[in-house]
Design a protein around this motif. Structure first.
Motif, PDB file in Angstrom:
ATOM      1  N   LEU A 108       3.738   1.119   2.586  1.00 32.37           N
ATOM      2  CA  LEU A 108       3.505   0.112   3.610  1.00 32.37           C
ATOM      3  C   LEU A 108       3.882  -1.241   3.019  1.00 32.37           C
ATOM      4  CD1 LEU A 108       0.006   1.360   4.860  1.00 32.37           C
ATOM      5  CD2 LEU A 108       2.278   2.056   5.643  1.00 32.37           C
TER       6      LEU A 108
ATOM      7  N   CYS B 195       4.383  11.186   2.142  1.00 33.67           N
ATOM      8  CA  CYS B 195       3.809   9.904   1.741  1.00 33.67           C
ATOM      9  C   CYS B 195       4.692   8.765   2.270  1.00 33.67           C
ATOM     10  CB  CYS B 195       3.717   9.813   0.219  1.00 33.67           C
ATOM     11  SG  CYS B 195       2.779  11.160  -0.536  1.00 33.67           S
TER      12      CYS B 195
ATOM     13  N   GLU C  87      -5.110   5.280   1.674  1.00 34.51           N
ATOM     14  CA  GLU C  87      -4.220   4.143   1.474  1.00 34.51           C
ATOM     15  C   GLU C  87      -4.624   3.453   0.181  1.00 34.51           C
ATOM     16  OE1 GLU C  87      -3.834   1.438   4.711  1.00 34.51           O
ATOM     17  OE2 GLU C  87      -3.042   2.962   6.087  1.00 34.51           O
TER      18      GLU C  87
ATOM     19  N   LYS D 250       0.833  -1.192   0.000  1.00 33.22           N
ATOM     20  CA  LYS D 250       0.000   0.000   0.000  1.00 33.22           C
ATOM     21  C   LYS D 250       0.874   1.251   0.000  1.00 33.22           C
ATOM     22  CE  LYS D 250      -3.863  -2.385   0.707  1.00 33.22           C
ATOM     23  NZ  LYS D 250      -4.948  -2.479  -0.306  1.00 33.22           N
ATOM     24  N   CYS D 251       0.307   2.325  -0.534  1.00 39.29           N
ATOM     25  CA  CYS D 251       0.951   3.630  -0.451  1.00 39.29           C
ATOM     26  C   CYS D 251       0.019   4.554   0.323  1.00 39.29           C
ATOM     27  CB  CYS D 251       1.227   4.187  -1.846  1.00 39.29           C
ATOM     28  SG  CYS D 251       2.111   5.772  -1.826  1.00 39.29           S
ATOM     29  N   ARG D 252       0.531   5.170   1.355  1.00 40.43           N
ATOM     30  CA  ARG D 252      -0.256   6.104   2.176  1.00 40.43           C
ATOM     31  C   ARG D 252       0.024   7.522   1.698  1.00 40.43           C
ATOM     32  NH1 ARG D 252       0.599   4.953   8.151  1.00 40.43           N
ATOM     33  NH2 ARG D 252      -0.998   3.367   7.750  1.00 40.43           N
TER      34      ARG D 252
ATOM     35  N   VAL E 125      -6.244  11.032   4.919  1.00 40.49           N
ATOM     36  CA  VAL E 125      -5.124  10.246   4.406  1.00 40.49           C
ATOM     37  C   VAL E 125      -5.681   9.009   3.708  1.00 40.49           C
ATOM     38  CG1 VAL E 125      -3.034   8.947   4.972  1.00 40.49           C
ATOM     39  CG2 VAL E 125      -3.575  11.047   6.230  1.00 40.49           C
TER      40      VAL E 125
END
Length: 237
Positions: free
Chosen positions: A171, A168, A135, A123-125, A133
């Motif tokens: 994860l 950013c 995900e 995942k990218c937050r 925010v």
């Protein structure tokens, strides 16, 4: 890289693929080509193929240090060794080379993208605003950027090319506590049956990142590419 496990893994890759190494004694501008015959962790040694030339072999064993360079599937690899000696392995002449404490491993294909398997659940937050925010599933990754799925169309108010997102994070195993920026490069719809919009794909370029993040990212991209090649080999076999 300095982790022993990581170094051994890369050396074994070079052994399995019979990667050519350029061995250059310190203070010289030329050397010879060789390969890793065997990685022997319990003895802390590499067995590297020796030459048929006594004088050339002596230039290696008498050198204060020897630098080994290689190209491994687009990755530049380099390590140095001291206290090299001649030995025999299964009746063949080899150099006994101490396993290095560090290994230079640089992926230069900045824009080479590798797909991220769903099983990785990467995942990218991305902070969308001060109180929001998101995900997002990472679809592919490179040293220069990444692409994500926006299934809920959270970017409907942020679709202008060049939009910058700060703080950013990724994860995923291997990326630890590293913040970076993302600059939006493209966005397009992924349509489902009957032409209805199902989700959005967005591509970003990395910005404002640390050297540590770059090193971790390089390892991650290489591991993904290695996994892909091994999967392809299993299919062929």
């Amino acid at each position: 890289m300095t982790g022993r496990g990581e170094i051994l893994e890369r050396l074994r890759i070079m052994q399995r693929q019979k990667i050519l190494l350029s061995a250059t004694p310190g203070g010289q501008t030329s050397g010879f080509m060789t390969t890793i015959v065997k990685v022997i962790p319990d003895k802390g040694l590499l067995a590297i193929d020796a030459t048929n030339s006594g004088s050339l072999n002596a230039s290696i064993t008498n050198a204060r240090s020897v630098t080994f360079d290689a190209q491994v599937e687009g990755v530049q690899a380099r390590f140095s060794a001291t206290d090299i000696s001649e030995a025999k392995l299964d009746g063949h002449s080899v150099f006994a080379v101490p396993i290095p404490n560090s290994l230079y491993w640089l992926q230069r294909r900045t824009f080479f993208r590798v797909s991220v398997p769903l099983s990785w659940q990467m995942k990218c937050r991305i902070p969308m605003s001060e109180d929001k925010v998101g995900e997002f599933e990472v679809m592919d990754l490179s040293l220069g950027g990444l692409a994500i799925h926006d299934r809920a169309n959270l970017f409907r108010e942020h679709k202008e090319k060049g939009t910058h997102f700060a703080n950013c994070s990724i994860l995923a195993t291997g990326i630890k506590d590293e913040m970076f920026g993302l600059d939006l490069r493209y966005i397009f719809e992924i349509k489902g049956m009957e032409g209805r919009s199902e989700t959005w794909r967005l591509g970003f370029a990395f910005s404002d990142f640390t050297r540590n993040f770059q090193v971790q990212l390089q390892k991650l991209v290489y591991e993904l590419e290695l996994q892909r090649k091994e999967a392809e080999k299993r299919v062929r076999d």
